[in-house]
Design a protein around this motif. Structure first.
Motif, PDB file in Angstrom:
ATOM      1  N   ARG A  77     -33.672 -23.125 -47.098  1.00  0.00           N
ATOM      2  CA  ARG A  77     -33.602 -22.742 -45.681  1.00  0.00           C
ATOM      3  C   ARG A  77     -34.961 -22.921 -45.022  1.00  0.00           C
ATOM      4  O   ARG A  77     -35.063 -23.419 -43.908  1.00  0.00           O
ATOM      5  CB  ARG A  77     -33.133 -21.291 -45.538  1.00  0.00           C
ATOM      6  CG  ARG A  77     -33.034 -20.830 -44.094  1.00  0.00           C
ATOM      7  CD  ARG A  77     -32.316 -19.522 -43.990  1.00  0.00           C
ATOM      8  NE  ARG A  77     -30.934 -19.622 -44.385  1.00  0.00           N
ATOM      9  CZ  ARG A  77     -29.960 -20.065 -43.596  1.00  0.00           C
ATOM     10  NH1 ARG A  77     -30.229 -20.462 -42.387  1.00  0.00           N
ATOM     11  NH2 ARG A  77     -28.723 -20.113 -44.022  1.00  0.00           N
ATOM     12  N   ARG A  78     -36.012 -22.553 -45.722  1.00  0.00           N
ATOM     13  CA  ARG A  78     -37.360 -22.733 -45.168  1.00  0.00           C
ATOM     14  C   ARG A  78     -37.669 -24.221 -44.963  1.00  0.00           C
ATOM     15  O   ARG A  78     -38.252 -24.610 -43.956  1.00  0.00           O
ATOM     16  CB  ARG A  78     -38.389 -22.096 -46.097  1.00  0.00           C
ATOM     17  CG  ARG A  78     -39.772 -22.053 -45.475  1.00  0.00           C
ATOM     18  CD  ARG A  78     -40.776 -21.374 -46.356  1.00  0.00           C
ATOM     19  NE  ARG A  78     -40.996 -22.207 -47.534  1.00  0.00           N
ATOM     20  CZ  ARG A  78     -41.338 -21.751 -48.717  1.00  0.00           C
ATOM     21  NH1 ARG A  78     -41.490 -20.466 -48.914  1.00  0.00           N
ATOM     22  NH2 ARG A  78     -41.531 -22.559 -49.726  1.00  0.00           N
ATOM     23  N   GLU A  79     -37.234 -25.062 -45.897  1.00  0.00           N
ATOM     24  CA  GLU A  79     -37.457 -26.506 -45.758  1.00  0.00           C
ATOM     25  C   GLU A  79     -36.660 -27.083 -44.598  1.00  0.00           C
ATOM     26  O   GLU A  79     -37.146 -27.951 -43.882  1.00  0.00           O
ATOM     27  CB  GLU A  79     -37.106 -27.207 -47.068  1.00  0.00           C
ATOM     28  CG  GLU A  79     -38.071 -26.888 -48.183  1.00  0.00           C
ATOM     29  CD  GLU A  79     -37.606 -27.384 -49.539  1.00  0.00           C
ATOM     30  OE1 GLU A  79     -36.487 -27.921 -49.629  1.00  0.00           O
ATOM     31  OE2 GLU A  79     -38.369 -27.230 -50.500  1.00  0.00           O
ATOM     32  N   VAL A  80     -35.432 -26.615 -44.401  1.00  0.00           N
ATOM     33  CA  VAL A  80     -34.621 -27.084 -43.273  1.00  0.00           C
ATOM     34  C   VAL A  80     -35.247 -26.623 -41.960  1.00  0.00           C
ATOM     35  O   VAL A  80     -35.249 -27.363 -40.971  1.00  0.00           O
ATOM     36  CB  VAL A  80     -33.154 -26.609 -43.411  1.00  0.00           C
ATOM     37  CG1 VAL A  80     -32.362 -26.895 -42.151  1.00  0.00           C
ATOM     38  CG2 VAL A  80     -32.496 -27.282 -44.603  1.00  0.00           C
ATOM     39  N   MET A  81     -35.828 -25.424 -41.942  1.00  0.00           N
ATOM     40  CA  MET A  81     -36.525 -24.966 -40.732  1.00  0.00           C
ATOM     41  C   MET A  81     -37.720 -25.859 -40.432  1.00  0.00           C
ATOM     42  O   MET A  81     -38.019 -26.128 -39.265  1.00  0.00           O
ATOM     43  CB  MET A  81     -36.968 -23.516 -40.895  1.00  0.00           C
ATOM     44  CG  MET A  81     -35.863 -22.523 -40.795  1.00  0.00           C
ATOM     45  SD  MET A  81     -36.518 -20.864 -41.033  1.00  0.00           S
ATOM     46  CE  MET A  81     -35.126 -19.884 -40.592  1.00  0.00           C
ATOM     47  N   ARG A  82     -38.396 -26.327 -41.466  1.00  0.00           N
ATOM     48  CA  ARG A  82     -39.509 -27.258 -41.254  1.00  0.00           C
ATOM     49  C   ARG A  82     -38.989 -28.596 -40.722  1.00  0.00           C
ATOM     50  O   ARG A  82     -39.658 -29.249 -39.932  1.00  0.00           O
ATOM     51  CB  ARG A  82     -40.279 -27.464 -42.547  1.00  0.00           C
ATOM     52  CG  ARG A  82     -41.081 -26.225 -42.908  1.00  0.00           C
ATOM     53  CD  ARG A  82     -41.900 -26.398 -44.141  1.00  0.00           C
ATOM     54  NE  ARG A  82     -42.876 -27.465 -43.963  1.00  0.00           N
ATOM     55  CZ  ARG A  82     -43.465 -28.072 -44.977  1.00  0.00           C
ATOM     56  NH1 ARG A  82     -43.171 -27.739 -46.215  1.00  0.00           N
ATOM     57  NH2 ARG A  82     -44.351 -29.017 -44.758  1.00  0.00           N
ATOM     58  N   LEU A  83     -37.800 -29.012 -41.143  1.00  0.00           N
ATOM     59  CA  LEU A  83     -37.210 -30.235 -40.602  1.00  0.00           C
ATOM     60  C   LEU A  83     -36.901 -30.086 -39.117  1.00  0.00           C
ATOM     61  O   LEU A  83     -36.968 -31.060 -38.366  1.00  0.00           O
ATOM     62  CB  LEU A  83     -35.915 -30.585 -41.342  1.00  0.00           C
ATOM     63  CG  LEU A  83     -36.033 -31.238 -42.702  1.00  0.00           C
ATOM     64  CD1 LEU A  83     -34.645 -31.426 -43.308  1.00  0.00           C
ATOM     65  CD2 LEU A  83     -36.739 -32.570 -42.596  1.00  0.00           C
ATOM     66  N   SER A  84     -36.567 -28.873 -38.695  1.00  0.00           N
ATOM     67  CA  SER A  84     -36.233 -28.660 -37.286  1.00  0.00           C
ATOM     68  C   SER A  84     -37.453 -28.826 -36.386  1.00  0.00           C
ATOM     69  O   SER A  84     -37.311 -28.980 -35.184  1.00  0.00           O
ATOM     70  CB  SER A  84     -35.590 -27.290 -37.082  1.00  0.00           C
ATOM     71  OG  SER A  84     -36.543 -26.269 -37.301  1.00  0.00           O
ATOM     72  N   GLU A  85     -38.654 -28.812 -36.967  1.00  0.00           N
ATOM     73  CA  GLU A  85     -39.865 -29.026 -36.178  1.00  0.00           C
ATOM     74  C   GLU A  85     -40.097 -30.496 -35.852  1.00  0.00           C
ATOM     75  O   GLU A  85     -40.911 -30.806 -34.989  1.00  0.00           O
ATOM     76  CB  GLU A  85     -41.071 -28.468 -36.937  1.00  0.00           C
ATOM     77  CG  GLU A  85     -41.014 -26.971 -37.142  1.00  0.00           C
ATOM     78  CD  GLU A  85     -42.103 -26.458 -38.068  1.00  0.00           C
ATOM     79  OE1 GLU A  85     -42.896 -27.287 -38.574  1.00  0.00           O
ATOM     80  OE2 GLU A  85     -42.156 -25.243 -38.282  1.00  0.00           O
ATOM     81  N   LEU A  86     -39.382 -31.400 -36.532  1.00  0.00           N
ATOM     82  CA  LEU A  86     -39.539 -32.830 -36.259  1.00  0.00           C
ATOM     83  C   LEU A  86     -38.929 -33.192 -34.912  1.00  0.00           C
ATOM     84  O   LEU A  86     -37.995 -32.536 -34.438  1.00  0.00           O
ATOM     85  CB  LEU A  86     -38.860 -33.651 -37.356  1.00  0.00           C
ATOM     86  CG  LEU A  86     -39.466 -33.599 -38.747  1.00  0.00           C
ATOM     87  CD1 LEU A  86     -38.583 -34.369 -39.725  1.00  0.00           C
ATOM     88  CD2 LEU A  86     -40.863 -34.178 -38.745  1.00  0.00           C
ATOM     89  N   ASP A  87     -39.446 -34.255 -34.308  1.00  0.00           N
ATOM     90  CA  ASP A  87     -38.845 -34.735 -33.063  1.00  0.00           C
ATOM     91  C   ASP A  87     -37.621 -35.600 -33.402  1.00  0.00           C
ATOM     92  O   ASP A  87     -37.310 -35.849 -34.557  1.00  0.00           O
ATOM     93  CB  ASP A  87     -39.869 -35.515 -32.229  1.00  0.00           C
ATOM     94  CG  ASP A  87     -40.401 -36.737 -32.965  1.00  0.00           C
ATOM     95  OD1 ASP A  87     -40.234 -36.807 -34.194  1.00  0.00           O
ATOM     96  OD2 ASP A  87     -40.977 -37.613 -32.302  1.00  0.00           O
ATOM     97  N   GLU A  88     -36.935 -36.060 -32.361  1.00  0.00           N
ATOM     98  CA  GLU A  88     -35.697 -36.816 -32.554  1.00  0.00           C
ATOM     99  C   GLU A  88     -35.935 -38.100 -33.347  1.00  0.00           C
ATOM    100  O   GLU A  88     -35.114 -38.498 -34.169  1.00  0.00           O
ATOM    101  CB  GLU A  88     -35.063 -37.145 -31.197  1.00  0.00           C
ATOM    102  CG  GLU A  88     -34.677 -35.926 -30.379  1.00  0.00           C
ATOM    103  CD  GLU A  88     -33.685 -35.033 -31.098  1.00  0.00           C
ATOM    104  OE1 GLU A  88     -32.771 -35.539 -31.769  1.00  0.00           O
ATOM    105  OE2 GLU A  88     -33.834 -33.805 -30.999  1.00  0.00           O
TER     106      GLU A  88
END
Length: 121
Positions: free
Chosen positions: A39-50
């Motif tokens: 979940r923490r890794e997916v949250m870090r993915l959400s910081e990426l732009d499109e």
């Protein structure tokens, strides 16, 4: 003698049950820790732009959908399923794209032969 056999069997059954319970508890704890790490890794993915998400084959809604699952569930399994769907859809499009020119090419050769036969007649 009979009492000793009964006590030994009972204790072995208890120890087997305790061992199974311990294995289930360790496995459950391991899965829970894995879910939190993912979940923490997916949250870090959400910081990426499109553009960054597109490079790895994801869109923003994939990330949001993965984070919408229960805290006890592993969100990376949602992303994995979505990635698999996109890969199979892309493979299907590639396969359809490869078939189409072959069909058109065969039709072009067929009509060229027909023209050649018509000219020779």
């Amino acid at each position: 003698m009979l009492v000793m056999t009964f006590v030994t069997k009972t204790l072995s059954a208890v120890s087997g049950g305790a061992a199974r319970a311990a294995v289930l508890m360790v496995t459950g704890t391991k899965n829970l820790v894995r879910a939190f790490v993912h979940r923490r890794e997916v949250m870090r993915l959400s910081e990426l732009d499109e553009r960054g998400l597109k490079d790895i084959g994801l869109v923003r809604s994939d990330i949001d959908g993965a984070l919408a699952v229960s805290w006890l569930s592993d969100p990376s399994s949602v992303l994995q399923a979505r990635s698999h769907q996109q890969r199979s859809a892309a493979a299907h499009r590639r396969e359809a794209g490869v078939r189409r020119p072959v069909v058109i090419q065969a039709a072009a050769c067929l009509s060229a032969k027909e023209i050649k036969i018509a000219c020779n007649a």
